[in-house]
Design a protein around this motif. Structure first.
Motif, mmCIF file in Angstrom:
data_model
loop_
_atom_site.group_PDB
_atom_site.id
_atom_site.type_symbol
_atom_site.label_atom_id
_atom_site.label_comp_id
_atom_site.label_asym_id
_atom_site.label_seq_id
_atom_site.Cartn_x
_atom_site.Cartn_y
_atom_site.Cartn_z
ATOM 1 N N GLN A 64 0.820 -1.183 -0.068
ATOM 2 C CA GLN A 64 0.194 0.075 -0.031
ATOM 3 C C GLN A 64 1.036 1.156 0.024
ATOM 4 O OE1 GLN A 64 -2.533 -0.602 3.480
ATOM 5 N NE2 GLN A 64 -3.972 -1.819 2.375
ATOM 6 N N LEU A 65 1.907 1.208 0.563
ATOM 7 C CA LEU A 65 2.927 2.518 0.796
ATOM 8 C C LEU A 65 3.673 2.618 -0.423
ATOM 9 C CD1 LEU A 65 3.920 2.165 4.374
ATOM 10 C CD2 LEU A 65 2.326 3.926 3.648
ATOM 11 N N GLY A 66 3.619 1.283 -1.341
ATOM 12 C CA GLY A 66 4.720 1.287 -2.333
ATOM 13 C C GLY A 66 6.077 1.208 -2.052
ATOM 14 N N VAL A 67 6.647 0.569 -1.053
ATOM 15 C CA VAL A 67 7.652 0.053 -0.508
ATOM 16 C C VAL A 67 8.207 -1.073 -1.076
ATOM 17 C CG1 VAL A 67 9.077 -0.500 1.594
ATOM 18 C CG2 VAL A 67 7.443 1.127 1.781
ATOM 19 N N TYR A 68 6.993 -2.246 -1.178
ATOM 20 C CA TYR A 68 7.343 -3.388 -1.611
ATOM 21 C C TYR A 68 6.837 -3.702 -3.146
ATOM 22 C CZ TYR A 68 9.114 -4.420 2.863
ATOM 23 O OH TYR A 68 9.591 -4.367 4.216
ATOM 24 N N SER A 69 7.314 -4.326 -4.030
ATOM 25 C CA SER A 69 6.728 -4.943 -5.082
ATOM 26 C C SER A 69 6.951 -6.449 -5.208
ATOM 27 C CB SER A 69 7.175 -4.296 -6.418
ATOM 28 O OG SER A 69 6.986 -5.009 -7.718
ATOM 29 N N PHE A 70 5.834 -7.145 -5.538
ATOM 30 C CA PHE A 70 5.988 -8.602 -5.540
ATOM 31 C C PHE A 70 6.263 -9.385 -6.781
ATOM 32 C CE2 PHE A 70 4.825 -7.507 -1.241
ATOM 33 C CZ PHE A 70 5.716 -8.251 -0.370
ATOM 34 N N SER A 75 14.849 -8.934 -5.454
ATOM 35 C CA SER A 75 15.665 -7.810 -4.485
ATOM 36 C C SER A 75 15.345 -7.887 -3.229
ATOM 37 C CB SER A 75 14.924 -6.434 -4.920
ATOM 38 O OG SER A 75 15.189 -5.244 -4.202
ATOM 39 N N LEU A 76 14.298 -8.540 -2.664
ATOM 40 C CA LEU A 76 13.831 -9.136 -1.162
ATOM 41 C C LEU A 76 14.758 -10.065 -0.633
ATOM 42 C CD1 LEU A 76 9.986 -8.470 -1.077
ATOM 43 C CD2 LEU A 76 11.611 -7.102 -0.067
ATOM 44 N N ASP A 104 17.693 -10.436 -1.460
ATOM 45 C CA ASP A 104 19.068 -9.909 -1.276
ATOM 46 C C ASP A 104 19.005 -9.064 -0.136
ATOM 47 O OD1 ASP A 104 20.364 -11.451 -3.609
ATOM 48 O OD2 ASP A 104 19.771 -9.976 -5.090
ATOM 49 N N SER A 105 18.111 -8.772 0.411
ATOM 50 C CA SER A 105 17.905 -7.801 1.364
ATOM 51 C C SER A 105 18.664 -8.047 2.699
ATOM 52 C CB SER A 105 16.330 -7.334 1.907
ATOM 53 O OG SER A 105 16.301 -6.776 2.993
ATOM 54 N N ALA A 106 19.248 -6.947 3.618
ATOM 55 C CA ALA A 106 19.929 -7.301 4.595
ATOM 56 C C ALA A 106 19.005 -7.587 5.625
ATOM 57 C CB ALA A 106 20.685 -6.359 4.870
ATOM 58 N N GLU A 107 17.454 -7.386 5.361
ATOM 59 C CA GLU A 107 16.609 -7.581 6.787
ATOM 60 C C GLU A 107 16.051 -8.868 6.548
ATOM 61 O OE1 GLU A 107 15.768 -5.616 9.056
ATOM 62 O OE2 GLU A 107 17.106 -3.825 8.701
ATOM 63 N N PRO A 108 16.117 -9.669 7.677
ATOM 64 C CA PRO A 108 15.540 -11.099 7.317
ATOM 65 C C PRO A 108 14.121 -11.119 7.359
ATOM 66 C CG PRO A 108 16.082 -10.562 9.780
ATOM 67 C CD PRO A 108 16.396 -9.172 8.947
ATOM 68 N N GLN A 109 13.419 -10.054 7.755
ATOM 69 C CA GLN A 109 11.737 -10.183 7.548
ATOM 70 C C GLN A 109 11.515 -9.910 6.024
ATOM 71 O OE1 GLN A 109 13.164 -7.784 8.891
ATOM 72 N NE2 GLN A 109 12.497 -6.009 8.042
ATOM 73 N N GLU A 110 12.234 -9.025 5.352
ATOM 74 C CA GLU A 110 11.928 -8.779 3.787
ATOM 75 C C GLU A 110 12.263 -9.936 3.090
ATOM 76 O OE1 GLU A 110 12.510 -4.174 3.881
ATOM 77 O OE2 GLU A 110 14.361 -5.500 3.141
ATOM 78 N N GLN A 111 13.544 -10.873 3.559
ATOM 79 C CA GLN A 111 13.691 -12.185 2.853
ATOM 80 C C GLN A 111 12.556 -13.159 3.144
ATOM 81 O OE1 GLN A 111 17.643 -12.520 4.919
ATOM 82 N NE2 GLN A 111 18.686 -12.749 3.050
ATOM 83 N N LEU A 112 12.203 -13.177 4.201
ATOM 84 C CA LEU A 112 10.919 -14.239 4.442
ATOM 85 C C LEU A 112 10.046 -13.875 3.672
ATOM 86 C CD1 LEU A 112 11.202 -14.873 8.325
ATOM 87 C CD2 LEU A 112 12.244 -16.242 6.370
ATOM 88 N N LEU A 113 9.594 -12.351 3.396
ATOM 89 C CA LEU A 113 8.415 -11.752 2.587
ATOM 90 C C LEU A 113 8.636 -12.733 1.360
ATOM 91 C CD1 LEU A 113 8.213 -8.472 3.218
ATOM 92 C CD2 LEU A 113 6.452 -9.993 3.948
ATOM 93 N N ALA A 114 9.619 -12.668 0.701
ATOM 94 C CA ALA A 114 9.577 -13.131 -0.818
ATOM 95 C C ALA A 114 9.788 -14.660 -0.538
ATOM 96 C CB ALA A 114 11.400 -12.738 -1.181
ATOM 97 N N LEU A 115 10.317 -15.199 0.408
ATOM 98 C CA LEU A 115 10.449 -16.730 0.535
ATOM 99 C C LEU A 115 8.766 -17.138 0.547
ATOM 100 C CD1 LEU A 115 13.373 -17.423 2.911
ATOM 101 C CD2 LEU A 115 13.213 -17.838 0.230
ATOM 102 N N VAL A 116 8.177 -16.360 1.434
ATOM 103 C CA VAL A 116 6.559 -16.786 1.497
ATOM 104 C C VAL A 116 5.919 -16.843 0.295
ATOM 105 C CG1 VAL A 116 4.546 -16.116 2.493
ATOM 106 C CG2 VAL A 116 6.431 -16.582 4.076
ATOM 107 N N ARG A 117 6.466 -15.727 -0.526
ATOM 108 C CA ARG A 117 5.720 -15.438 -1.660
ATOM 109 C C ARG A 117 6.022 -16.654 -2.657
ATOM 110 N NH1 ARG A 117 2.811 -11.031 -3.386
ATOM 111 N NH2 ARG A 117 1.840 -9.969 -1.597
ATOM 112 N N LEU A 118 7.382 -16.892 -2.813
ATOM 113 C CA LEU A 118 7.651 -17.957 -3.504
ATOM 114 C C LEU A 118 7.062 -19.524 -3.322
ATOM 115 C CD1 LEU A 118 11.293 -17.110 -4.014
ATOM 116 C CD2 LEU A 118 9.669 -16.818 -5.699
ATOM 117 N N ALA A 119 7.231 -19.727 -1.953
ATOM 118 C CA ALA A 119 6.334 -20.899 -1.467
ATOM 119 C C ALA A 119 4.845 -21.305 -1.734
ATOM 120 C CB ALA A 119 6.528 -21.229 0.116
ATOM 121 N N GLU A 120 4.260 -19.796 -1.830
ATOM 122 C CA GLU A 120 2.770 -19.793 -2.231
ATOM 123 C C GLU A 120 2.447 -19.939 -3.652
ATOM 124 O OE1 GLU A 120 1.380 -16.356 -0.402
ATOM 125 O OE2 GLU A 120 1.296 -17.268 1.611
#
Length: 418
Positions: A230-236, A243-244, A246-262
């Motif tokens: 909603q804020l335009g911070v993330y694009s999936f 990009s996520l 490769d992030s240094a933030e673990p929660q952002e890496q998990l965001l990408a992994l969850v999408r890839l798993a779904e």
């Protein structure tokens, strides 16, 4: 009294329905029953007045119901407040707001419940103040706040994202996500990082991840995903996911992994993104070596949707992970991968690894015993001829370790007695 109660029930209607609209004379007769000697009659009279309230008589009805509050007989006070909560009247709202300062917590509870649907601004402020001074149970107040929260509740909700009760933490994160500004996103991200640490500790000290702990982290990630989009911070899209990762933030890496798993993002025959996927698999292979057990679990979940051979090799290597919960997750992801790709030779390979898992306690909850049994089940699932029940026992008897001999003996002993 029974006849009067039945008549009043008919006037009041069934719960959730409007009652019969009373004439002026009818209202007066029902109001007189508020003085009846039988408490059931008095309570049903209140109910009938509340459900039939409408039109020009509403103010008079509210006054008559409100008068009951002066008697201080608890059952009738609570019923009167409940009825006032159903009446669309400014005077009813005023009476309910007054009762927020009552000494009886039961009275306050019913008053709050009656005000929630109206959402008067004063209610939210009262809840926030009550959270600060502890005048009411915290769980009740947070539940109420979740139903009326505006930006005014932001600080109170953020301050309780670490609440010891998981359900209340979830309600607070919902309030924060509902506000949905950049400060909310930062607060949710910080909460997710703490949940990741808690899951890492659980994986390192037990046989797996408790379902409620995994569910809470997934819920937080979902809220972060929604607010971030909603804020335009993330694009999936594809580039955003890479990009996520490769992030240094673990929660952002998990965001990408969850999408890839779904999603079937790695479904090469359908997507045609083979070359790009190979690069992503390299990234996931690196994440599979993360110091975080949680990151490794989520990585294996993502790899199950990748149909490239390299992904299968990473999953096989995960079977030997030091943490039971991680290697079990790798095995379950491998099963899904084999179903998708038909690479049954991988199952045979991991089945041949079963002697790596030597039971220590031989109890039902022994992690190595569970792993070994699951490997046998998987082998039978794909090719029953690989291992029959008798052959499983023979394999254990002829295993290369003393532990497998003992385990086989434990299985064979009941049959010999029979």
């Amino acid at each position: 009294p029974a006849v009067r109660v039945e008549a009043l029930v008919s006037l009041g209607g069934e719960p959730g329905q409007e009652g019969v609209e009373l004439s002026a004379g009818g209202t007066e007769r029902v109001a007189r029953m508020l003085e009846d000697q039988n408490i059931l009659v008095r309570l049903h009279a209140l109910e009938a007045l509340g459900r039939s309230a409408g039109g020009d008589e509403i103010d008079a009805l509210v006054a008559q119901i409100g008068a009951v509050l002066e008697r201080r007989e608890t059952p009738e006070v609570l019923k009167a407040l409940e009825v006032l909560g159903q009446v669309d009247s400014a005077e009813a709202e005023r009476i309910l707001l007054e009762r927020l300062d009552d000494d009886d917590k039961r009275v306050v509870t019913v008053a709050v419940e009656g005000l929630i649907a109206r959402r008067p601004p004063a209610l939210e402020g009262w809840i926030i103040e009550s959270l600060a001074d502890g005048r009411m149970p915290e769980g009740f107040l947070i539940n109420a706040l979740a139903q009326v929260a505006t930006d005014q509740s932001h600080a109170a909700a953020i301050a309780r994202l670490d609440h010891p009760d998981a359900e209340l933490r979830s309600l607070c994160s919902s309030i924060v996500a509902q506000i949905g500004d950049h400060a909310s996103l930062d607060a949710l991200a910080a909460a997710a990082r703490k949940r990741i640490v808690a899951m890492d500790e659980s994986l390192a000290s037990s046989s797996g991840i408790p379902d409620d702990m995994a569910g809470e982290l997934l819920d937080l990630l979902s809220k972060i995903s929604t607010v971030g989009e909603q804020l335009g911070v993330y694009s999936f899209g594809e580039d955003g996911l890479v990009s996520l990762l490769d992030s240094a933030e673990p929660q952002e890496q998990l965001l990408a992994l969850v999408r890839l798993a779904e999603e079937k993002f790695f479904d090469v025959p359908m997507s045609g993104r083979g070359a790009g996927n190979a690069g992503v698999v390299d990234t996931l292979a690196a994440l599979a070596n993360s110091d975080s057990p949680t990151m490794r679990v989520f990585t294996y979940e993502a790899l199950k949707n990748c149909w490239l051979p390299e992904a299968g090799e990473v999953l096989v290597s995960g079977i030997s992970d030091l943490e039971f919960g991680v290697r079990f997750a790798a095995l379950e992801a491998l099963v899904q991968y084999v179903y998708s790709t038909g690479a049954r030779s991988l199952v045979q390979r991991v089945h041949n690894m079963r002697d790596e898992f030597e039971p220590t306690t031989y109890a039902v909850d022994d992690p190595n015993l569970q792993m070994r049994q699951r490997l046998e089940e998987v082998a039978r699932e794909f090719e029953p001829s690989w291992v029959s029940e008798d052959r499983a026992e023979i394999d254990m008897v002829s295993g290369t370790t003393e532990a497998t001999h003992l385990l086989a003996a434990a299985f064979l002993a009941p049959r010999e007695k029979a």
